[in-house]
Design an enzyme around this catalytic site. Structure first.
Site, PDB file in Angstrom:
ATOM      1  CB  CYS A   1      -0.938   0.010   1.198  1.00  5.20           C
ATOM      2  SG  CYS A   1      -1.979  -1.449   1.271  1.00  5.20           S
TER       3      CYS A   1
ATOM      4  CG  HIS B   1      -3.300   3.246   2.611  1.00  6.36           C
ATOM      5  ND1 HIS B   1      -3.790   3.011   1.352  1.00  6.36           N
ATOM      6  CD2 HIS B   1      -3.320   2.044   3.254  1.00  6.36           C
ATOM      7  CE1 HIS B   1      -4.097   1.730   1.231  1.00  6.36           C
ATOM      8  NE2 HIS B   1      -3.814   1.113   2.382  1.00  6.36           N
TER       9      HIS B   1
ATOM     10  CG  ASN C   1      -6.556  -1.164   1.470  1.00 10.27           C
ATOM     11  OD1 ASN C   1      -5.918  -0.628   0.567  1.00 10.27           O
ATOM     12  ND2 ASN C   1      -5.979  -1.707   2.533  1.00 10.27           N
TER      13      ASN C   1
END
Ligand code: UT7
Length: 328
Positions: free
Chosen positions: A112, A256, A285
């Site tokens: 990520c 994030h 996500n």
């Protein structure tokens, strides 16, 4: 130096999987998912669509936004944990798809945190004697290709998508760089808490690994949650200190988008909750595409103007984390 972001783009698959749909697949509820994660729906790519397809559309949109043609690109970096293949790299497939000549291409894997790692890499290569003038930086993920749809602890979290950026060095020393300050870091001691155990050289694919569902995401959720908050907060504080910029001067904070509770905790500790951009409710996500999708939405909706300071922070498997202060 004169290195700026001159174009942004994204690609979001049309198909939406909402929490009601998931209630029919696993023992979960809209109430649990929204309260624990803030996610209401996520977009998922169909069986025929790969990460390079998502990356290609995002790249074309970014090139159009920048007003340049593919042959003007000197380097392509794709950040992904869901490459089309072990090799060739996804970036080379994007190069072919957009017709970008023979520019160098490579993939970057920092989960990520990958997009921020890729921005750092691109900026370093543009500032070095290599002197690349225009670089495509892309975060592209088909996360649902790694999701075990019978595991309620992970399948509610992820979605698919891509975002792309054109960086250009205009060669004018009076043009301020987009890159103000940054930090990238990792802690390999925690490599096992967020992992896809099989499919690589450690556990190549066998009938047993498939039967044991070892090709899907395994995550220690609460431990990851805790480390996500502390590492992003520390990285942001370090970046603000290095740059001498006060949190008051930040126009947007883009953490994030993994979990709204993580984002709320980070924003509260930094004292900038009102500056946070949030879209985790719509996408879940999307790993290394997540910060990029936020930036493209802000750019295309006219919510950022030249000179605005944006603080981005990410966290992911590795464990890796990063923060970057951008001047638009
Ligand atoms: O992008 C990379 C980084 N990834 C992350 O940042 C993710 C970080 N972690 C998280 O976001 C959270 O830890 C989760 C959302 C994954 C889980 O939330 P949590 O509040 O930490 O829940 P938990 O794992 O402690 O589980 C609490 C309970 C458990 O039941 P018991 O043992 O208390 O009876 C789970 O079995 O919630 C249960 N549970 C669910 N219940 C309904 C877990 N998943 C679900 C679900 N629906 N989908």
């Amino acid at each position: 130096m004169g290195i700026r972001i001159i174009g942004t783009g994204r690609c979001i698959p049309d198909k939406i999987l909402n929490n009601d749909d998931l209630e029919k697949m696993v023992d979960t509820s809209d109430e649990w998912i929204v309260t624990r994660t803030g996610i209401k729906e996520r977009h998922i790519a169909d069986d025929q669509t790969s990460s390079s397809d998502l990356a290609t559309v995002a790249a074309k949109n970014a090139l159009e936004n920048a007003g340049i043609t593919p042959d003007m690109i000197d380097l392509i970096i794709v950040s992904t944990v869901t490459p089309d293949h072990a090799f060739p790299c996804t970036a080379a497939i994007v190069q072919r798809n957009i017709g970008a000549g023979n520019c160098p291409c490579f993939d970057m894997e920092a989960a990520c945190s990958g997009l921020l790692y890729a921005f750092n890499t691109a900026y370093g290569m543009m500032s070095s004697p290599l002197g690349y003038k225009r670089v495509l930086v892309i975060g592209a993920e088909k996360m649902t290709s790694l999701v075990d749809w019978t595991d309620r602890s992970t399948c509610v979290l992820f979605g698919d998508g891509s975002a792309a950026f054109v960086l250009e060095n205009d060669g004018n020393p009076d043009t301020p760089d987009f890159y103000v300050a940054g930090e990238v870091a990792a802690d390999g001691n925690a490599a096992d808490i967020l992992i896809v155990p099989a499919g690589g050289s450690r556990n190549p694919a066998t009938i047993k690994t498939v039967e044991e569902k070892q090709h899907f995401i395994k995550m220690g959720g609460p431990k990851t949650f805790h480390l996500a908050v502390t590492s992003m907060v520390n990285a942001c504080r370090n970046v603000l200190e290095k740059s001498g910029i006060s949190p008051d001067d930040i126009v947007w904070a883009i953490p994030h988008q993994a979990n709204k509770r993580i984002i709320d905790a980070v924003a509260a500790k930094l004292g900038i909750p009102e500056k946070v951009y949030l879209n985790v409710d719509r996408y879940g996500n999307t790993s290394s595409a997540s910060i990029g999708i936020c930036l493209d939405e802000l750019n295309r909706e006219g919510k950022i103007k030249k000179g605005d300071l944006i603080l981005a922070a990410s966290f992911g498997a590795g464990l890796t984390w990063a923060a970057m202060l951008i001047r638009w």
